[in-house]
Design a protein around this motif. Structure first.
Motif, mmCIF file in Angstrom:
data_model
loop_
_atom_site.group_PDB
_atom_site.id
_atom_site.type_symbol
_atom_site.label_atom_id
_atom_site.label_comp_id
_atom_site.label_asym_id
_atom_site.label_seq_id
_atom_site.Cartn_x
_atom_site.Cartn_y
_atom_site.Cartn_z
ATOM 1 N N TRP A 1 -9.079 4.140 1.382
ATOM 2 C CA TRP A 1 -9.505 4.501 -0.091
ATOM 3 C C TRP A 1 -10.884 3.933 -0.261
ATOM 4 O O TRP A 1 -11.506 4.316 -1.350
ATOM 5 C CB TRP A 1 -8.662 3.734 -1.112
ATOM 6 N N ALA A 2 -11.676 3.204 0.723
ATOM 7 C CA ALA A 2 -12.964 2.804 0.622
ATOM 8 C C ALA A 2 -14.025 3.923 0.562
ATOM 9 O O ALA A 2 -14.835 3.866 1.484
ATOM 10 C CB ALA A 2 -13.177 1.464 1.445
ATOM 11 N N PRO B 1 0.941 -1.175 0.040
ATOM 12 C CA PRO B 1 0.112 0.102 0.094
ATOM 13 C C PRO B 1 0.749 1.356 0.031
ATOM 14 O O PRO B 1 0.273 2.470 -0.325
ATOM 15 C CB PRO B 1 -1.012 -0.081 1.291
ATOM 16 N N THR B 2 1.953 1.072 0.301
ATOM 17 C CA THR B 2 2.850 2.286 0.346
ATOM 18 C C THR B 2 3.753 2.587 -1.114
ATOM 19 O O THR B 2 3.923 3.714 -1.470
ATOM 20 C CB THR B 2 3.983 2.134 1.277
ATOM 21 N N VAL B 3 3.203 1.723 -2.191
ATOM 22 C CA VAL B 3 3.921 1.915 -3.368
ATOM 23 C C VAL B 3 2.699 1.892 -4.176
ATOM 24 O O VAL B 3 2.749 2.662 -5.110
ATOM 25 C CB VAL B 3 4.811 0.533 -3.661
ATOM 26 N N THR C 1 -4.326 -7.006 5.834
ATOM 27 C CA THR C 1 -4.136 -5.879 6.922
ATOM 28 C C THR C 1 -2.662 -5.420 6.347
ATOM 29 O O THR C 1 -2.165 -6.215 5.251
ATOM 30 C CB THR C 1 -3.670 -6.338 8.183
ATOM 31 N N CYS C 2 -2.158 -4.410 6.691
ATOM 32 C CA CYS C 2 -0.790 -3.899 6.208
ATOM 33 C C CYS C 2 0.207 -5.008 6.442
ATOM 34 O O CYS C 2 1.060 -5.293 5.784
ATOM 35 C CB CYS C 2 -0.494 -2.447 6.957
ATOM 36 N N THR D 1 -1.437 -8.429 3.531
ATOM 37 C CA THR D 1 -2.283 -8.012 2.787
ATOM 38 C C THR D 1 -3.042 -8.867 1.898
ATOM 39 O O THR D 1 -4.132 -8.879 1.553
ATOM 40 C CB THR D 1 -1.515 -6.865 1.520
ATOM 41 N N ASN D 2 -2.465 -9.902 1.629
ATOM 42 C CA ASN D 2 -3.077 -11.250 0.766
ATOM 43 C C ASN D 2 -3.688 -10.701 -0.512
ATOM 44 O O ASN D 2 -4.754 -11.272 -0.719
ATOM 45 C CB ASN D 2 -4.111 -11.997 1.841
ATOM 46 N N MET D 3 -2.874 -9.942 -1.111
ATOM 47 C CA MET D 3 -3.328 -9.569 -2.326
ATOM 48 C C MET D 3 -1.988 -9.460 -3.294
ATOM 49 O O MET D 3 -0.873 -9.043 -2.656
ATOM 50 C CB MET D 3 -4.025 -8.165 -2.582
#
Length: 265
Positions: A191-192, A115-117, A141-142, A145-147
């Protein structure tokens, strides 16, 4: 009658490539008889078949809602498969996982979402936050992230920590109508900003028929040994009840997410 059938392919594991020593589940990269590589989730790992059930339900519901999830397949592990494995811990895991397991298509070259990139647009962030509130998925979570980013697109992986109520089934009907307070730690919450719009759209897409189609995928052998239900059909109906009830009361987890976001930003 179910007019929304979903089918998963079944493959046979032919080669154990390498372990992915993450958490207590210790999945592995494995090759199957279709020639593809998969991330294999073992029924004999720490949380047992319940983690596979959560992975199956979470992944297929995400797919119904239009989110990107690697193909899920049932992966059959032969009894003789682990006999030549020199690592005793892995050998024990393989022996405990003989039969039907679950695997995700391996996204070669994918990188972990940071998320920082990488910033995610508000629509996609809202969709994923809504999904995880619906599934009570605590593991986005940070810290984890599991993405994954693959070919410049965001892919969701590892829903095994979702539906955590089923590890005890204590007050599970009441839990279906409870807010998801852990949303405050969601990596995409900042962002949601379109949660209400997404809630309206997803409630039109998801319904009892589609939920039941996903529940019907759960193999009988993953439901064995559960003492909270008289039979496997009753066990499946409990999952359907939980999800249908949660969908009908989505305003409860929606408001919790919106409140958590207000505090965050």
């Amino acid at each position: 009658m179910n007019n929304f059938p979903i089918e998963l392919r079944t493959v046979n594991v032919t080669r154990y490539v390498t372990p992915l020593r993450e958490g207590g589940s210790m999945p592995a990269i494995a090759e199957a008889d279709d020639g593809f590589l998969y991330v294999l989730k073992f029924r004999g790992a720490g949380q047992g078949p319940r983690a596979l059930i959560a992975e199956l339900i979470g992944g297929e519901i995400a797919r119904i809602l239009g989110l990107r999830v690697p193909e899920l397949v049932f992966a059959n592990l032969d009894e003789a498969f682990g006999r030549t494995e020199p690592d005793e811990e892995i050998q024990d895991l393989l022996k405990a996982s003989v039969g039907l397991n679950l695997a995700l298509h391996y996204l070669s070259g994918a990188i972990t979402f940071d998320p920082t990139v990488t910033e995610i647009d508000s629509r996609l962030a809202s969709q994923i936050v809504w999904l995880d509130c619906f599934l009570t998925n605590m593991d986005r979570t940070c810290r984890n992230t599991n993405m994954l980013l693959w070919h410049k697109e965001l892919w969701l992986i590892d829903h095994g920590a979702a539906l955590y109520f089923h590890h005890s089934w204590q007050n599970w009907k009441e839990q279906a109508e409870r807010p998801f307070v852990l949303v405050k730690d969601h990596v995409l919450l900042q962002w949601a900003s379109e949660l209400e719009l997404v809630d309206q759209e997803f409630r039109l897409i998801l319904n009892a028929e589609k939920i039941q189609a996903v529940i019907n995928l759960i193999p009988d052998e993953w439901l064995e040994g559960e003492t909270n239900f008289d039979n496997k059909d009753e066990h499946r109906r409990a999952y359907a009840y939980f999800l249908e009830t949660r969908l009908a009361h989505s305003d409860i987890f929606l408001k919790e997410a919106q409140h958590a976001r207000e505090i965050l930003i």
